[in-house]
Design a protein around this motif. Structure first.
Motif, mmCIF file in Angstrom:
data_model
loop_
_atom_site.group_PDB
_atom_site.id
_atom_site.type_symbol
_atom_site.label_atom_id
_atom_site.label_comp_id
_atom_site.label_asym_id
_atom_site.label_seq_id
_atom_site.Cartn_x
_atom_site.Cartn_y
_atom_site.Cartn_z
ATOM 1 N N ASP A 1 -3.057 3.353 8.389
ATOM 2 C CA ASP A 1 -4.227 3.320 7.133
ATOM 3 C C ASP A 1 -3.641 4.263 6.070
ATOM 4 O O ASP A 1 -2.495 4.573 6.002
ATOM 5 C CB ASP A 1 -5.556 3.873 7.655
ATOM 6 N N GLU A 2 -4.417 4.333 4.935
ATOM 7 C CA GLU A 2 -4.434 5.012 3.821
ATOM 8 C C GLU A 2 -3.609 6.318 4.065
ATOM 9 O O GLU A 2 -2.782 6.896 3.437
ATOM 10 C CB GLU A 2 -5.270 5.236 2.911
ATOM 11 N N ARG B 1 0.653 -1.158 -0.029
ATOM 12 C CA ARG B 1 -0.185 -0.136 -0.038
ATOM 13 C C ARG B 1 0.889 1.230 0.147
ATOM 14 O O ARG B 1 0.507 2.232 -0.505
ATOM 15 C CB ARG B 1 -0.757 0.100 1.219
ATOM 16 N N THR C 1 -0.089 8.132 3.279
ATOM 17 C CA THR C 1 -0.003 9.234 2.337
ATOM 18 C C THR C 1 0.793 10.248 2.951
ATOM 19 O O THR C 1 1.411 10.984 2.288
ATOM 20 C CB THR C 1 -1.499 9.742 1.994
ATOM 21 N N ALA D 1 1.158 4.726 -2.643
ATOM 22 C CA ALA D 1 1.249 6.241 -2.070
ATOM 23 C C ALA D 1 2.455 6.871 -2.354
ATOM 24 O O ALA D 1 2.521 8.278 -2.693
ATOM 25 C CB ALA D 1 1.021 6.118 -0.473
#
Length: 202
Positions: free
Chosen positions: A145-146, A69, A150, A73
């Protein structure tokens, strides 16, 4: 827009060693009572990050699912800051990183370290930082988390762009490009130029 998608795709390919060979070294970084964060590196005016290239060789410490993930990002963050990636054999700089998540007083701390090496394998820069997020001490990585990834990618790309634009390699490359442009503009025309003769430069 198409060019940005292509750039993002090339970045994902450059990150492929992470996806195939990421490792968890255990332990990771530990919280410190003192603030040891690296200062922000300001970009040098007139020098573009794209004057040189970067290869990302490894990211240790994080589970493979988190690394996957993070790659997405990071590819977006690099593209937005005009950072160009290449394979480790030809890149001007090679980056190796470590990321860890551990319980903190107010949640979960996520820390990361990036070491930037030149072609001679001499470390030229260390960039480290950490953020604290809400999460369970029993599952620190579950808090990553995202939004967290990020943020980390953005901070990393910001500092990396600053380092690159201040490197002698990028300054020299930008100077050569500027000199070539000035020389080309000063060259007298020897043939008549017609509008249809112009084409976009690569």
């Amino acid at each position: 827009m198409k060019a940005r998608h292509l750039l993002a795709a090339s970045v994902l390919l450059a990150f492929s060693p992470w996806l195939g060979g990421c490792s968890d070294t255990g332990g990771g970084l530990v919280a410190s009572a003192t603030d040891t964060r690296s200062p922000r590196i300001a970009m040098r005016p007139g020098v573009l990050p794209s004057s040189v290239t970067v290869a990302f060789k490894s990211l240790d410490g994080a589970p493979p699912e988190v690394v996957s993930r993070f790659v997405a990002a990071m590819s977006t963050a690099l593209a937005s800051r005009d950072i160009v990636t290449a394979d480790s054999g030809s890149a001007n700089f090679v980056v190796q990183g470590h990321m860890s998540a551990y319980p903190a007083e107010s949640g979960v701390a996520v820390a990361w370290v990036w070491d930037v090496y030149d072609q001679k394998r001499v470390r030229r820069q260390r960039m480290d930082d950490s953020i604290t997020v809400r999460g369970s001490a029993g599952n620190p990585w579950g808090a990553v988390d995202e939004q967290v990834l990020t943020s980390i990618a953005g901070l990393t790309a910001e500092n990396l762009a600053g380092f690159l634009t201040n490197s002698p390699e990028a300054v020299a490359a930008s100077g050569s490009a500027a000199g070539a442009a000035v020389a080309q503009a000063a060259r007298p025309a020897t043939l008549p130029v017609r509008a249809q003769g112009f084409a976009p430069l690569d």
